[in-house]
Design an enzyme around this catalytic site. Sequence first.
Site, PDB file in Angstrom:
ATOM      1  N   ASP A  62      31.953 -28.084  36.272  1.00 46.46           N
ATOM      2  CA  ASP A  62      30.633 -27.486  36.458  1.00 46.46           C
ATOM      3  C   ASP A  62      30.715 -25.972  36.519  1.00 46.46           C
ATOM      4  O   ASP A  62      29.877 -25.318  37.120  1.00 46.46           O
ATOM      5  CB  ASP A  62      29.981 -28.047  37.731  1.00 46.46           C
ATOM      6  CG  ASP A  62      30.829 -27.784  38.961  1.00 46.46           C
ATOM      7  OD1 ASP A  62      31.999 -27.329  38.786  1.00 46.46           O
ATOM      8  OD2 ASP A  62      30.364 -28.012  40.088  1.00 46.46           O
ATOM      9  N   ASP A  90      28.495 -21.384  38.548  1.00 43.11           N
ATOM     10  CA  ASP A  90      28.946 -22.676  39.068  1.00 43.11           C
ATOM     11  C   ASP A  90      27.712 -23.478  39.482  1.00 43.11           C
ATOM     12  O   ASP A  90      26.842 -22.967  40.185  1.00 43.11           O
ATOM     13  CB  ASP A  90      29.871 -22.480  40.273  1.00 43.11           C
ATOM     14  CG  ASP A  90      30.413 -23.785  40.788  1.00 43.11           C
ATOM     15  OD1 ASP A  90      31.380 -24.301  40.169  1.00 43.11           O
ATOM     16  OD2 ASP A  90      29.890 -24.297  41.781  1.00 43.11           O
ATOM     17  N   LEU A  91      27.613 -24.734  38.986  1.00 41.41           N
ATOM     18  CA  LEU A  91      26.439 -25.565  39.265  1.00 41.41           C
ATOM     19  C   LEU A  91      26.468 -26.070  40.705  1.00 41.41           C
ATOM     20  O   LEU A  91      27.535 -26.469  41.204  1.00 41.41           O
ATOM     21  CB  LEU A  91      26.397 -26.749  38.298  1.00 41.41           C
ATOM     22  CG  LEU A  91      26.287 -26.413  36.794  1.00 41.41           C
ATOM     23  CD1 LEU A  91      26.224 -27.693  35.978  1.00 41.41           C
ATOM     24  CD2 LEU A  91      25.074 -25.543  36.520  1.00 41.41           C
TER      25      LEU A  91
END
Length: 436
Positions: A354, A311-312
């Site tokens: 994301d 996950d960004l």
Amino acid sequence: MPISLTSKIAILFTVSLTLITSIILFVFTIEVYNTNKNLFIQRGDIAVQELIYKTERLLQLGLLPNEFFGYEALCQKLVDNTEGLIYAALIDENGKVLFESTPLNNQQTTISKPNHFISQDNQYLIKKSLPPVTQQQHYIIATIDQHLLESKLTEFIIKMLMYASLIIFTGVILMIHFLRNNLGKPINSLINHIRNIDLDSQQGTHWDLLRRRDELSTVAITFNAMMSRLSNSQNSLADSNLKLQKLTNELEERVESRTKSLNKANKRLYSLARTDPLTGFHNRTKLEELLSTRFENAKKRGHHFAVLMADLDRFKYINDNFGHAAGDTALKTIGARILTSLRQRDSAYRVGGDEFIFIIEDHTNTNSLVKVAEKIKVAVEKPIHHEGQILSLGVSIGIAFLSKEVDCDAEGLLSFADKAMYQAKTKGLDYVISEY
């Protein structure tokens, strides 16, 4: 062996002629029999009338019937001079014979009923009464030879049968000859013509049957006209077949070309439907199609199988402060970097704005998974330039792999990776390996 049409007609003609001749002969025989019977009776009646005339002369001389001298000779002469007459006699009203000719085979004439005289051998009987003498009635009777009549009739029938047989035989021979010349030969010629017909050579135009003036000529003319139309139709059909073959080839080429184009389009659509357009990663649909199958195959074969969920960090901040175009640029750049850093047998999936999932197969140990996570971290954290701005992102990674100690399915492995990722994000770590 099949019977020819000529033979059938000849047989039918023979049967018909025989039947008609038999009917005519039967009717004619009855007529001849009755005519001869009447003729014999007329002869006998005339003879009896002559005997009556002579007997009346004797009566006119005053003689009684029992006093007639030489009357037997008179009766016998009457029998000898009249063909068919075999017996003559003078009898009284009681049937007693007074005078008679010589009886044949000792025949006797008796009375079966009053005033009804017959012969014992059923010969034809003629009875004539004389004028009454005193108080008694006398009769002259004569017997006609029925056997002579029947023998003459039999002789006549035999001759008629001979002539009829000769006529029938002659008629059959003439009919067979006529049928062979006027039906058999033309039909055989027609059959041979049909057998040897060639549509391309236009045979039969000057054929002999065309000069006839009967039904076979009509058949020949109709057949030639039909063959002419059939030949024209065959030529037209051949031209149509060539055109149709040409159109079919063109259509097949078009269909093949369209099919190839359609297959390419379908493959492209299939790929687009399962590919994220920004990163080039597979999407969630592709993940759902492959994950369970690949997981079960790895589990059955004992392969190493791991899932990395990433996950960004700060992606929402970039979208909010620099715009969605900046976010898209960041995703494209990160996707290109990660794809170059992964092995060919590994696969990447974008499952959210994301969020990413990486399937790593045939990893050797936990350290190899950590190296993959480090490559992903480097690809994400490397600065990204966008319209004079430097974009900086981070990443939190959760790692879960197939283990003999833990029995789970593909969805369970994803759940373990997801929990590990949130632990990494919560603790501010780059990655966390799931402890199940």
